[in-house]
Design an enzyme around this catalytic site. Structure first.
Site, mmCIF file in Angstrom:
data_model
loop_
_atom_site.group_PDB
_atom_site.id
_atom_site.type_symbol
_atom_site.label_atom_id
_atom_site.label_comp_id
_atom_site.label_asym_id
_atom_site.label_seq_id
_atom_site.Cartn_x
_atom_site.Cartn_y
_atom_site.Cartn_z
ATOM 1 N N ASP A 70 0.861 -1.181 0.000
ATOM 2 C CA ASP A 70 0.000 0.000 0.000
ATOM 3 C C ASP A 70 0.895 1.227 0.000
ATOM 4 O OD1 ASP A 70 -1.723 2.117 0.579
ATOM 5 O OD2 ASP A 70 -2.954 0.926 1.941
ATOM 6 N N VAL A 71 0.842 2.032 -1.059
ATOM 7 C CA VAL A 71 1.758 3.173 -1.176
ATOM 8 C C VAL A 71 1.529 4.206 -0.081
ATOM 9 C CG1 VAL A 71 2.080 2.879 -3.658
ATOM 10 C CG2 VAL A 71 0.250 4.393 -2.827
ATOM 11 N N TYR A 169 -10.234 13.921 -7.293
ATOM 12 C CA TYR A 169 -9.190 13.322 -8.129
ATOM 13 C C TYR A 169 -8.315 14.398 -8.767
ATOM 14 C CZ TYR A 169 -7.247 11.054 -12.315
ATOM 15 O OH TYR A 169 -6.419 10.609 -13.308
ATOM 16 N N LYS A 173 -4.263 15.238 -8.176
ATOM 17 C CA LYS A 173 -3.302 15.163 -9.277
ATOM 18 C C LYS A 173 -2.633 16.520 -9.518
ATOM 19 C CE LYS A 173 -3.621 10.813 -10.550
ATOM 20 N NZ LYS A 173 -2.463 9.895 -10.460
ATOM 21 N N THR A 205 -9.728 1.141 -19.358
ATOM 22 C CA THR A 205 -9.125 0.583 -18.155
ATOM 23 C C THR A 205 -10.236 0.244 -17.174
ATOM 24 O OG1 THR A 205 -8.922 2.696 -17.000
ATOM 25 C CG2 THR A 205 -7.105 2.079 -18.467
ATOM 26 N N ASP A 206 -9.867 -0.387 -16.067
ATOM 27 C CA ASP A 206 -10.872 -0.686 -15.036
ATOM 28 C C ASP A 206 -11.528 0.599 -14.540
ATOM 29 O OD1 ASP A 206 -10.182 -3.315 -15.282
ATOM 30 O OD2 ASP A 206 -8.924 -3.375 -13.501
#
Length: 263
Positions: A70-71, A169, A173, A205-206
């Site tokens: 886990d980062v 999000y 970012k 992508t997912d």
């Protein structure tokens, strides 16, 4: 690396040991595969996608290893680097900060400005900013021993063109872009480059699976290339920033979205 070795030659891709966070699925898998195709050794970090990570590693038994980490957890990140060095006999030379924490690109289902809570921002900041801080700081001693260090952060074109305001999000970012530039300035004298590759919606992508086909088609019609960028095409740009060809480039944000947004 000290200032006297700041101009050390960048390692060829086939001599690199690469950590790809969130490297088992979606865009992360495409990035992992691109490095493997280029001859690199890849540490495939995963959080929940054990089966996918182990399948990728099994397909490249000499040059890929799957490790859960886990980062957001510094101890787990340091264990990732130790596992990479144990598996490949040398330190990680290249870090790709790709991990995305629990997010789906569903414009209809997103939280609107009048209802989103700060907890959503905190969760994304933990994944994007704290995660990158953990990986970069954990990488530095290995970079010094390897004589080379490359960091590539994954961003978004929503900075410039917030057609769907994913508030949490995009804010996270944007903070990662700031970190990219300040770390590039701070680490440049040590011969380490820090760059960002930013995409739009990728097909598929997912995370983008919830996006209606009509949205993909509208994006394609708006780009000069008349198509939506694929994860494989995006991964090509990541390899550029890791390669010797980008040895004089740092602190940059390259938008890879078929020309939809001009940075």
């Amino acid at each position: 690396m000290t200032e006297s070795t700041a101009h050390a030659t960048a390692l060829p891709l086939d001599e690199q040991i690469v950590l790809v966070t969130g490297g088992a699925r979606g865009l992360g898998r495409a990035i992992s595969q691109a490095f493997l195709d280029a001859g690199a050794c890849v540490l495939v970090d995963y959080h929940a996608s054990r089966d996918e990570a182990e399948a990728l590693a099994a397909a490249h038994p000499e040059r890929a290893v799957a490790v859960r980490g886990d980062v957001r957890d510094r101890a787990e990140v340091e264990a990732l680097f130790a596992a990479g060095e144990s598996a490949f006999g040398g330190p990680v030379t290249t870090v790709i900060n790709n991990a995305l924490v629990d997010f789906s690109f569903d414009g209809d289902g997103r939280a609107k400005a009048d209802e989103i809570a700060y907890g959503a921002f905190a969760a994304q900041f933990a994944g994007s900013v704290e995660g990158a801080l953990n990986t970069v700081q954990s990488a530095l001693s290995g970079f010094e021993r390897a004589g080379s260090g490359r960091i590539v952060n994954i961003g978004t074109n929503l900075f410039q063109n917030p057609v769907v305001p994913y508030h949490d999000y995009t804010a996270a970012k944007a903070a990662l872009l700031s970190l990219t530039r300040t770390f590039a300035s701070d680490l440049g004298p040590r011969g380490i480059t820090v760059n960002m590759v930013s995409g739009g919606l990728l097909r598929t992508t997912d995370a983008s699976a919830a996006t209606p086909a009509a949205v993909f088609d509208a994006i394609a019609a708006s780009t000069p290339l008349r198509r939506v960028t694929t994860p494989t095409e995006f991964a090509d740009a990541v390899l550029f920033f890791a390669s010797p060809w980008s040895r004089a480039v740092t602190g940059q944000n390259l938008v890879v979205d078929g020309g939809l947004v001009a940075d």
